[in-house]
Design a protein around this motif. Structure first.
Motif, PDB file in Angstrom:
ATOM      1  N   UNK A  10       0.998  -1.201   0.102  1.00 16.01           N
ATOM      2  CA  UNK A  10      -0.127  -0.148   0.124  1.00 16.01           C
ATOM      3  C   UNK A  10       0.789   1.158   0.062  1.00 16.01           C
ATOM      4  N   UNK A  11       1.984   1.248   0.626  1.00 18.92           N
ATOM      5  CA  UNK A  11       2.807   2.423   0.694  1.00 18.92           C
ATOM      6  C   UNK A  11       3.324   2.652  -0.656  1.00 18.92           C
ATOM      7  N   UNK A 174     -12.104   2.170  10.320  1.00 18.24           N
ATOM      8  CA  UNK A 174     -11.043   3.343  10.020  1.00 18.24           C
ATOM      9  C   UNK A 174     -10.554   3.281   8.914  1.00 18.24           C
ATOM     10  N   UNK A 175     -10.417   4.439   8.155  1.00 18.40           N
ATOM     11  CA  UNK A 175      -9.985   4.330   6.841  1.00 18.40           C
ATOM     12  C   UNK A 175      -8.875   5.362   6.548  1.00 18.40           C
ATOM     13  N   UNK A 176      -7.724   5.022   5.986  1.00 14.91           N
ATOM     14  CA  UNK A 176      -6.466   5.887   5.426  1.00 14.91           C
ATOM     15  C   UNK A 176      -6.140   5.549   4.155  1.00 14.91           C
ATOM     16  N   UNK A 192      -6.124   2.361  -0.306  1.00 18.28           N
ATOM     17  CA  UNK A 192      -6.714   2.613   1.106  1.00 18.28           C
ATOM     18  C   UNK A 192      -6.185   1.392   1.996  1.00 18.28           C
ATOM     19  N   UNK A 193      -6.039   1.874   3.235  1.00 14.76           N
ATOM     20  CA  UNK A 193      -6.071   0.901   4.129  1.00 14.76           C
ATOM     21  C   UNK A 193      -7.337   0.860   5.172  1.00 14.76           C
ATOM     22  N   UNK A 194      -7.839  -0.243   5.443  1.00 11.41           N
ATOM     23  CA  UNK A 194      -9.039  -0.086   6.116  1.00 11.41           C
ATOM     24  C   UNK A 194      -9.050  -1.234   7.389  1.00 11.41           C
ATOM     25  N   UNK A 229     -10.979  -6.937  10.585  1.00 14.23           N
ATOM     26  CA  UNK A 229     -10.318  -7.262   9.349  1.00 14.23           C
ATOM     27  C   UNK A 229      -9.428  -5.943   8.683  1.00 14.23           C
ATOM     28  N   UNK A 230      -8.249  -6.612   8.381  1.00 17.00           N
ATOM     29  CA  UNK A 230      -7.312  -5.610   7.782  1.00 17.00           C
ATOM     30  C   UNK A 230      -7.488  -5.694   6.140  1.00 17.00           C
ATOM     31  N   UNK A 231      -7.626  -4.537   5.768  1.00 14.24           N
ATOM     32  CA  UNK A 231      -7.962  -4.614   4.225  1.00 14.24           C
ATOM     33  C   UNK A 231      -6.945  -3.681   3.698  1.00 14.24           C
ATOM     34  N   UNK A 232      -6.438  -3.986   2.351  1.00  6.94           N
ATOM     35  CA  UNK A 232      -5.462  -3.207   1.624  1.00  6.94           C
ATOM     36  C   UNK A 232      -6.441  -3.261   0.130  1.00  6.94           C
TER      37      UNK A 232
END
Length: 375
Positions: A10-11, A174-176, A192-194, A229-232
């Motif tokens: 993601x980075x 949470x969203x970044x 995004x990362x969620x 859940x960690x999402x990319x």
């Protein structure tokens, strides 16, 4: 390790260069995306009605994916609100602490539902950074249904258990992320990362136990703790209102002052050298102008038409004198208006140099004049 790798991916996507400027959304937009889902290990408590005991275990998840679609509205100041529908899928590949060693667990689960998100786009230009990217952060809340597909745990002694069922509960996230313009008006690529969290009520799911050979020996209710859940995600976002902002107001520039005339015309009645009221006004304007423009000399030239109160050659001589009287009259008026006499040169040209060509002995008002020229 899998979480670390996904964060790195993601980075890198966020750091990829693009050749367009960032966009802040105003008005309606749609957003779709999908990517990798990593579900944390869940703690389960199963009540066994047969043994009248509680069995604690852990369900470990493996690969998964997510997808979503959203409709939102941007307020033009960075703030956005959207309604989202989401679907998550995850494999289950292991169960620890079930009371019997050497179990093999295979299965999957899925969740689906809707959330309302509030997000904020960060304009990097306010920090002096002119970068073609718009970072954003957000939070969301809603309701998700969790469904466990038949998930079997097979134990070394030949017995097995099966988990299943569906239950809905409160969910939050949470969203970044960051958005990049594509060069197509209104179209952006997002990364995004969620992190999605979900709570469950007690006894929300069912577990059935089977003896070696397949006979059912009992069933019970299973409760799970929080699910994370960690999402990319990579997505596309399209804003419908892509009209460019109005250009900044241009500073008012006053028009240049009209240029001051350098030639003034004073007209006379026939066979007259005295100044009318209008003639005095024009002479005064010339005198005033001589103080506003660079003037080193004022030329005063007198003229007549080709008619005369005298006939023949005497008429031309008479008109020459009349033109000088007219020029002297204007000079005297200029002096009264404050012009130094030493700055004034006078000339009499009689009938020469008419403004309007005429036949002989014609009374023409425009030829009966004095020209004041500022040099």
């Amino acid at each position: 390790m899998r979480l670390r790798s996904a964060l790195l991916a993601t980075t890198l996507m966020a750091a990829a260069p693009v050749a367009a400027s960032a966009t802040t959304i105003t008005g309606p937009y749609v957003n779709v995306g999908g990517g990798y889902d990593l579900t944390q290990t869940q703690h389960a408590s199963t009540w066994d009605a047969g043994s009248q005991s509680t069995v604690s275990s852990k369900y470990r998840h493996q690969n998964g994916f997510t997808g979503f679609g959203a409709f939102g509205w941007g307020f033009g100041n960075g703030l956005r609100v959207e309604v989202e529908g989401v679907y998550n899928y995850s494999e289950i590949n292991h169960r620890n602490g079930a009371g019997v060693a050497n179990n093999k667990t295979r299965g999957s689960d899925q969740s689906y539902g809707g959330l309302v998100n509030v997000l904020y786009d960060i304009d990097l230009k306010q920090f002096g950074i002119d970068a073609p990217v718009t970072p954003f952060v957000g939070v969301g809340a809603g309701y998700l249904w969790q469904h466990y597909n038949p998930t079997d745990s097979n134990f070394a002694n030949g017995s097995r258990s099966r988990l299943g069922g569906t239950n809905g509960s409160f969910a939050y996230q949470g969203i970044v992320g960051a958005a990049y313009d594509t060069g197509v008006p209104g179209l952006q690529v997002t990364t995004e990362y969620r992190m999605i969290g979900q709570t469950f009520s007690d006894g929300a799911f069912k577990t059935t136990a089977y003896a070696p050979g397949g006979a059912k020996i009992g069933s019970g209710n299973t409760s799970f703790d929080h699910r994370f859940n960690h999402q990319f995600i990579v997505g596309l976002r399209y804003a419908f209102d892509t009209a460019p902002p109005p250009p900044p107001a241009q500073p008012y520039v006053a028009p240049p002052a009209p240029a001051v005339a350098r030639t003034y015309l004073v007209f006379f009645d026939w066979d007259k050298s005295n100044l009318t009221a209008r003639a005095r006004q024009i002479v005064a304007e010339a005198a005033q102008a001589s103080t506003h423009v660079q003037t080193t000399r004022i030329e005063v030239n007198g003229y007549t038409d080709n008619s005369s109160a005298r006939g023949g050659a005497a008429g031309a001589k008479y008109n020459m004198g009349l033109s000088l009287r007219r020029a002297n009259g204007v000079k005297a008026e200029l002096i009264r208006d404050g012009v130094p006499a030493s700055a004034i040169d006078i000339h009499g040209y009689g009938e020469a140099h008419p403004l309007v060509a005429t036949g002989p002995n014609t009374r023409e008002p425009q030829n009966r004049r004095v020209e004041i020229i500022l040099h």
